[in-house]
Design a protein around this motif. Sequence first.
Motif, PDB file in Angstrom:
ATOM      1  N   UNK A 117       0.812  -1.213   0.004  1.00 42.52           N
ATOM      2  CA  UNK A 117       0.050  -0.102  -0.024  1.00 42.52           C
ATOM      3  C   UNK A 117       0.866   1.201   0.046  1.00 42.52           C
ATOM      4  N   UNK A 118       2.216   1.150  -0.154  1.00 42.11           N
ATOM      5  CA  UNK A 118       2.962   2.204   0.064  1.00 42.11           C
ATOM      6  C   UNK A 118       4.109   2.340  -1.414  1.00 42.11           C
ATOM      7  N   UNK A 119       3.825   3.471  -2.251  1.00 40.51           N
ATOM      8  CA  UNK A 119       4.458   3.737  -3.233  1.00 40.51           C
ATOM      9  C   UNK A 119       5.261   5.040  -3.242  1.00 40.51           C
ATOM     10  N   UNK A 120       6.488   4.926  -3.982  1.00 41.82           N
ATOM     11  CA  UNK A 120       7.215   6.128  -3.924  1.00 41.82           C
ATOM     12  C   UNK A 120       7.581   6.625  -5.420  1.00 41.82           C
ATOM     13  N   UNK A 121       8.227   7.862  -5.435  1.00 40.91           N
ATOM     14  CA  UNK A 121       8.578   8.436  -6.725  1.00 40.91           C
ATOM     15  C   UNK A 121       9.751   7.588  -7.400  1.00 40.91           C
ATOM     16  N   UNK A 122       9.646   7.977  -8.687  1.00 40.90           N
ATOM     17  CA  UNK A 122      10.687   7.058  -9.446  1.00 40.90           C
ATOM     18  C   UNK A 122      12.072   7.929  -9.750  1.00 40.90           C
ATOM     19  N   UNK A 123      12.810   7.527 -10.700  1.00 36.08           N
ATOM     20  CA  UNK A 123      13.935   8.555 -11.140  1.00 36.08           C
ATOM     21  C   UNK A 123      14.975   8.525 -10.109  1.00 36.08           C
ATOM     22  N   UNK A 124      16.193   9.559 -10.314  1.00 34.72           N
ATOM     23  CA  UNK A 124      17.090   9.316  -9.483  1.00 34.72           C
ATOM     24  C   UNK A 124      16.659  10.096  -8.075  1.00 34.72           C
TER      25      UNK A 124
END
Length: 957
Positions: free
Chosen positions: A547-554
Motif C-alpha cells: 500500500x505504499x509507493x514512492x517516486x521514480x527517478x534518481x
Amino acid sequence: MTVPNRAVPPRLLNLLTADPVPDADLLSRFIQSRDGAAFAALVERHGPMVLRVCRRTLWDAHTAEDAFQATFLALVRGASRVRKTASVAAWLHGAAVRISLKARGAATRAHRTPPSPARCGPDPLAEITGRELVSAIDEELARLPDRFRAAITLCCLEGLSQDEAARRLGWSAASVRGRLERGRERLRLRLARRGLALSAGLSGLLPGEAHATVPPQLLARAVELAARGPVPPRVAEMAAGAAPSGATWKAVAVALVVLAVGGAAAIGSGSPPQNAPETATAPTMSLAPSGARPEGGARRPAADPPVKTDRYGDPLPAGAIMRLGTLRTRAPITGFGIEKDGTVVTVGPGADVRRWHAADDRSDEPAALPLTGPAARHHHPQVSPDGKLVAACSSDKVFVWEAPAGAKANPKQVAAFDLARAGLFRFAPDGRTLAVVTEAWNMVPAGAFLCDLKTQTAAAIDTGGVSYFEDLGFSGDGKRLGAVADASFILWDATTGKQLTKYQTSGRMSAVFALNHTGDTLAATYDYIGKTELRFTDPETGKKKDGLTGPGGSIRWLTYATDGKTLLAGDLGGVRWWDPVAGKLVRTCEGVAAEVFALERGMGQFTPDGKVLVSHNGHALLRWNAETGKPLFPEQDIGHGATVTAVGVSPDGTRIATRGMDNRLCVWNAASGKRLWHAPADSSSMPDIDFGPDGTFLVVCGPGWGKATKYDAATGKVLLTFAVDPKGPKQSSVSSARVSKDGKTVVAYTDPYTLGDPRVVTTWNAATGERLKSIQLANRGPTDFGQLSRDGQYLAGGLMGGPVVAVAAPDRNLLADAKPAAAVKAGRFSADGQWLVQVTFEFAGGVLKHSAVLVSTTTWRAVSTIPLTADYRARISVAPDGRTLAVALGDAVEFYDAVTQKLLGRHRIPPGPRGKWESSHFGTISALSFTPDGTKLITGHADTTALVWPVPARPEK
C-alpha cells in the motif's frame, strides 16, 4: 635598520648580533629586572613597523614621532599587561594604531587641518588605498585572534621569513605557516564580506617596507624611555590612549600587504617574487585627510573609486570583468541546524560555522572552530537539528562545541571523544546523543558508537564486523538508529545500543534511506542494473510494506516531513513532496537540491514554525516556502549548484555555456552576464562545450547514459538526442561530445557500463541524428577516458599518463616517439585541432616537477615546454592561435607566451565573501577556456560560478 656600534652598549650589541632572542624572553627580562638592553632590542626590532603605522595614520611628521615614542612609553608602563608575551609585535602594532587614531581624532574635533610643511616621507601603501579602506582594514585586522595577528605582524609587516618568525615567537615553523595562512584568509574573507576587492600586486612592497629606517635620534629617545626619565607631556598624554576601548582594537592599513595574493611566498617565506607583472591591480586611492594636499600642491581624490561588482552587488576579484552566476546563498556546507527563530546554522568542511538569518540570502561572517590534532582524511562536520551544537573531527578525536554566536565569539567545547578515523556522525533529533562510525584500518573493522554528550562517554554498539558504512540516520523520535553497511541494513535501539536486526537486502540497497518518526517504516532506494527503485519495508524484517509507493527517478536523499507521513525526496532537480499512501506527487520545490559528488547528503528540515523547508547541496543553502514550494530567495537557483567543470563560447562570442557537477547546462548572455536558460546535462570532467559553427546550437554530454543532446542556443529547446548503438556493448556516461568544425557531424566518446567491455566512439549526422559509425576501443583501464579532438580524429588519454591515439588506430600512442613526461590529465586540443596542450609530471633528482607542454598534431612533437609550480589538479587551455597558454595553478591563472615561454601575467582568485572554495579533485579553478578571438579567458570554480578575465597581450616583438 643598522645602528652604528658606537651607539650601542656591548650587551645590546650581543643581543642584536647573536641568535635572535625571542620577544617573550626580552620582555620577561625587562619586566623582571628593568633590563634596558632588552627593551632597546625590542625598540630596535619593532621600531620600523611602529613608525610606519604612525606615519601612515598621522600626516604630520612631528605628531607621528610623538606617537612613536608614546607607543613604546605605553609598553614601558604596561609591559606586565601584555597578554601574550610572544606577541609583542602584535601588541605594539595595536597600541600604535590606537594612539595614532586618537591623535588624529583629537585634531579633527579641534577643526585643525594637519600641517603640511613637515610632511612624512612617501609611503607606497598610502598611495594604494583610501581612507575608507584604511578604516575597514583597521577594524578587521584588529578582530583577528592574537595568534594570527602575531604571525601577520612579523611576517607581513616586519618582513621576517616564516622560520625567523617561528624563532622569534617560540613556535614551530608549521604553526607560523598555518596561522599566517589562516589569518590571511580570515582577513580577506572579512574584507570581501564588506564588499572590498583589493590589489593582488603588493608583494613587491614587502622588502623595502619591512626595513624602513628609524632616525637615530628618535630611536635613542625611545630607548631612553626605559630609564623612566622625564617624558614630554604631549607623549605622556598620547601614551594614555594605548589602552583598547571596550573589546574592539583598532589596527592599521599596512595589513594590506597581507592581501598580496602570492600565497606563502608573498607572506614571509623568503621566496623571491616572479618578474612578471600582475595583469590587474586595484586602482590607486588616497589616504590624505580632508583638505590635506600632497607635495606639489595637487589635491588628492576626495573619494575612492567604486569596487567593481557583479549583477548581484557582490565584489569581483581584482581584474575580473564579469561573474556568471552568484555567490548569494552560496557557501561550503556539510551540515546544518535551525534555531527557534528560523536562523539556520551551517558548518563546512573547514569547520567554519555560519549563521543565516531568516530574511537574508548572505550569512554572517563565519566563526572557525578551534579544531586541533592531525587533519581527518574525511571531514564532514555536522550541526545538531536545533542549531545549538556543532561536531567535527580530527584524525584521532571527535569534538563537539556550542555553535558560536558570531565570528567574535569564543567557541565553547562541550565534549571530546577519543575515536580515531571517524567517518560519519549524526546528531539525534534531541541533540543529546551523537552517533559516530569509524573507518576500518589496521585489520580493525569499522566501528559504531553512541556518544552521550552529557556524560562524555562513547559506547560501542554491535556492527557484526562490517568493513565500511555508507550512511546512518535516526528515526524521527530518536529511539532507533539505522545504517547501511556492507550492502546490509543494521537497526539498533538508540536508547540501549542493542542491535535489533541485520540483514542482506535483495538488490543493492544504496545509502539513500530514511526511517519514519516511530522507526517502523524504512524508505530506501535500491540499485538494479540500469534503474533505481524506491521501496517501503519493515526495517526489522526487510519485508515490503503493501500500500505504499514512492517516486521514480534518481533520488539523492530522503527524509520524512513533520507530519510523519509525507516523504521528501531530494535530487538534482529539486525536492519532491510525495504521499506514499496515495502514490502521488504533492508539490515540488525546484532547484539543485543535491550534487553528484556532495561531501554530505543535504537532507531536508523544517523551521520550527513549519513554514520553511531548508536543505543544502554542499555549495548553497536552499530555503523554500513550505506551503507554495517557491524559493525564498530566487538567487538560490541562479546558475549552478555545484562546481563548474566545463565552459564553451559561441563563435560570435555572444553566448557563454557552462556545465557543472550538478548535471546542469547554463547559457549566459556574454555582454550582461544574465542567464538565458538552463537544461539537464550529465556531469563530466572533460572541459569543452561545443557550439555549431553558426552559433545556433550546442551539444553536451547526456542527460542519460550513452547519450548526447543538441540544444537550441537561443531558447534551450531540445533539437536532437544522439544515442549509441543499442546493439553494441552497453555504455554508461559520455566523457566527451564534440561538434565538427563544419557542423555536419557530432562525435562522442563513451565509457562502458560493465568493467572490461570496450569503450565506443560514435559519430552522428548533426542535422538528423542518424548514427553514421561506431568504433570500439579496447579497454585498457582507467587511463583510457579522455578528450576528443573536435573532428573526432584523435583521443587524448586521461588519468595520469594516458596515451594520445588516433581513433582509427588506437593501438599506437602518437606521442611514443616524443617520449614526453606523463600527463596529469587529458590534454586539450585547440579549436582548429592543430595543437595539443598538456600538463605533465616527472621525477627529476627525486623532485616532482611539472611542465606545460605544447604539442603539434602535425608532427606529434613538443614545440614548447614551460616549467610550472603545479600539482595534479592543474588545468590548461590554449588560445585559438596556439600562441598563448593559460594554466590554472592553485588560486591563480598564469598566461604564457608559447613561443618565448615567458610569463605574460596572472590573475588571482582570492577567497570570496563565503570563504575559500577548493575541491580535492578540481582545486580552486575547475575549468578554463579562451573566447574565439583569444582576448578573454573564462574560468569555472568550485563556488558554482564562472569568471571572465582579460587575456594579457603578447609583446609585439
